[in-house]
Design a protein around this motif. Structure first.
Motif, short mmCIF file in Angstrom:
data_model
loop_
_atom_site.label_atom_id
_atom_site.label_comp_id
_atom_site.label_asym_id
_atom_site.label_seq_id
_atom_site.Cartn_x
_atom_site.Cartn_y
_atom_site.Cartn_z
N VAL A 17 0.85 -1.19 0.00
CA VAL A 17 0.00 0.00 0.00
C VAL A 17 0.89 1.24 0.00
O VAL A 17 1.95 1.26 0.63
N PRO A 18 0.46 2.28 -0.71
CA PRO A 18 1.24 3.51 -0.74
C PRO A 18 1.09 4.29 0.56
O PRO A 18 0.05 4.25 1.21
N VAL A 19 2.16 4.99 0.92
CA VAL A 19 2.12 5.96 2.01
C VAL A 19 2.13 7.31 1.31
O VAL A 19 3.10 7.64 0.62
N VAL A 20 1.04 8.07 1.46
CA VAL A 20 0.83 9.27 0.66
C VAL A 20 0.79 10.52 1.54
O VAL A 20 0.08 10.56 2.55
N ARG A 21 1.57 11.52 1.13
CA ARG A 21 1.56 12.84 1.78
C ARG A 21 1.28 13.89 0.70
O ARG A 21 1.98 13.94 -0.30
N ALA A 22 0.26 14.71 0.94
CA ALA A 22 -0.10 15.79 0.02
C ALA A 22 -0.23 15.31 -1.43
O ALA A 22 0.26 15.94 -2.35
N GLY A 23 -0.86 14.15 -1.58
CA GLY A 23 -1.11 13.61 -2.91
C GLY A 23 0.06 12.91 -3.58
O GLY A 23 -0.07 12.41 -4.68
N GLN A 24 1.20 12.86 -2.90
CA GLN A 24 2.40 12.21 -3.45
C GLN A 24 2.75 10.96 -2.66
O GLN A 24 2.73 10.98 -1.42
N THR A 25 3.08 9.87 -3.35
CA THR A 25 3.54 8.66 -2.68
C THR A 25 4.96 8.91 -2.17
O THR A 25 5.85 9.23 -2.96
N VAL A 26 5.14 8.80 -0.85
CA VAL A 26 6.45 9.07 -0.24
C VAL A 26 7.13 7.78 0.21
O VAL A 26 8.32 7.77 0.52
N ALA A 27 6.35 6.68 0.26
CA ALA A 27 6.88 5.37 0.67
C ALA A 27 5.84 4.32 0.32
O ALA A 27 4.71 4.65 -0.07
N VAL A 28 6.24 3.06 0.45
CA VAL A 28 5.28 1.97 0.34
C VAL A 28 5.44 1.06 1.55
O VAL A 28 6.56 0.87 2.05
N LEU A 29 4.33 0.54 2.02
CA LEU A 29 4.30 -0.45 3.10
C LEU A 29 4.12 -1.80 2.42
O LEU A 29 3.12 -2.02 1.75
N ASP A 30 5.12 -2.66 2.58
CA ASP A 30 5.19 -3.93 1.87
C ASP A 30 5.06 -5.09 2.86
O ASP A 30 5.78 -5.13 3.86
N VAL A 31 4.14 -6.00 2.58
CA VAL A 31 3.95 -7.17 3.44
C VAL A 31 3.93 -8.42 2.57
O VAL A 31 3.19 -8.50 1.59
N ASP A 32 4.77 -9.39 2.94
CA ASP A 32 4.82 -10.69 2.27
C ASP A 32 4.20 -11.74 3.18
O ASP A 32 4.32 -11.67 4.41
N SER A 33 3.57 -12.73 2.56
CA SER A 33 3.00 -13.85 3.29
C SER A 33 3.43 -15.16 2.64
O SER A 33 3.50 -15.25 1.42
N PHE A 34 3.72 -16.14 3.48
CA PHE A 34 4.05 -17.47 2.99
C PHE A 34 2.78 -18.26 2.67
O PHE A 34 2.85 -19.42 2.29
N THR A 35 1.62 -17.61 2.83
CA THR A 35 0.32 -18.23 2.60
C THR A 35 -0.22 -17.78 1.24
O THR A 35 -0.28 -16.58 0.98
N LEU A 36 -0.63 -18.71 0.42
CA LEU A 36 -1.26 -18.40 -0.85
C LEU A 36 -2.58 -17.68 -0.57
O LEU A 36 -3.35 -18.12 0.29
N GLY A 37 -2.84 -16.58 -1.25
CA GLY A 37 -4.06 -15.81 -0.98
C GLY A 37 -4.11 -15.30 0.44
O GLY A 37 -5.18 -15.28 1.05
N GLY A 38 -2.98 -14.88 0.95
CA GLY A 38 -2.83 -14.60 2.38
C GLY A 38 -3.47 -13.33 2.91
O GLY A 38 -3.46 -13.11 4.11
N PHE A 39 -4.04 -12.49 2.06
CA PHE A 39 -4.52 -11.19 2.53
C PHE A 39 -6.02 -11.04 2.37
O PHE A 39 -6.55 -11.09 1.26
N SER A 40 -6.69 -10.82 3.50
CA SER A 40 -8.13 -10.57 3.50
C SER A 40 -8.40 -9.08 3.32
O SER A 40 -7.49 -8.26 3.39
N ARG A 41 -9.65 -8.75 3.10
CA ARG A 41 -10.05 -7.35 3.03
C ARG A 41 -9.68 -6.62 4.32
O ARG A 41 -9.19 -5.49 4.30
N GLU A 42 -9.87 -7.30 5.46
CA GLU A 42 -9.53 -6.70 6.76
C GLU A 42 -8.03 -6.45 6.88
O GLU A 42 -7.60 -5.45 7.45
N ASP A 43 -7.22 -7.38 6.36
CA ASP A 43 -5.76 -7.18 6.38
C ASP A 43 -5.39 -5.92 5.61
O ASP A 43 -4.58 -5.11 6.07
N VAL A 44 -5.98 -5.76 4.43
CA VAL A 44 -5.66 -4.61 3.59
C VAL A 44 -6.14 -3.32 4.25
O VAL A 44 -5.43 -2.31 4.24
N GLU A 45 -7.32 -3.33 4.87
CA GLU A 45 -7.80 -2.16 5.60
C GLU A 45 -6.85 -1.78 6.72
O GLU A 45 -6.57 -0.59 6.94
N LEU A 46 -6.33 -2.77 7.43
CA LEU A 46 -5.36 -2.52 8.50
C LEU A 46 -4.12 -1.85 7.92
O LEU A 46 -3.64 -0.83 8.45
#
Length: 152
Positions: free
Chosen positions: A111-140
């Motif tokens: 997910v992008p980390v955005v300040r004043a409309g500009q992406t300043v960083a990205v938050l990167d998460v890897d999972s060893f689980t296939l299909g590892g990310f739920s809607r709730e995970d992404v919201e978090l």
């Protein structure tokens, strides 16, 4: 956001409001996500260096990675840096433009980390689980990305 994620988000929000320096806050947040969600097997922040169109690895939790710099457009992180849009990959083996940090990784959310409309960083998460990310995970992750903006 489910109850477990809401509690974790509350703990992260409290830490972000503390007097720690920027890298300590990011390191702490990465560790909280890594420890708090069993299928988050690597959590890190890549900071944008727009003049070089490159992401540079910041604090992270999980196994060491050789990917300390990623050009914009390369891999999932580089694509998010360029587009400013989140990307969730359920099966990394199906991605043509994928940079593997570990052969164990099966899915990734960035997910992008955005300040004043500009992406300043990205938050990167890897999972060893296939299909590892739920809607709730992404919201978090989206909520956490908003919270860490001042520390990027």
């Amino acid at each position: 956001m489910n109850k477990r994620h809401a509690l974790l988000f509350g703990e992260i929000k409290s830490a972000v409001d503390s007097d720690m320096d920027s890298d300590d806050v990011i390191r702490f947040v990465c560790q909280m996500l890594f420890d708090g969600v069993p299928h988050f097997d690597w959590v890190g922040v890549y900071r944008c260096v727009p003049e070089r169109e490159t992401l540079v690895l910041g604090p992270y939790s999980g196994e060491e990675t050789e990917h300390e710099e990623i050009p914009y457009g390369s891999g999932v992180c580089g694509r998010v840096a360029r587009s400013g849009q989140k990307i969730v990959v359920a099966d990394v083996s199906a991605e043509e433009n994928y940079i593997a940090c570990s052969l164990q990784v099966r899915s990734e959310a960035v997910v992008p980390v955005v300040r004043a409309g500009q992406t300043v960083a990205v938050l990167d998460v890897d999972s060893f689980t296939l299909g590892g990310f739920s809607r709730e995970d992404v919201e978090l992750l989206e909520g956490v990305a908003e919270e860490i903006v001042p520390f990027i």
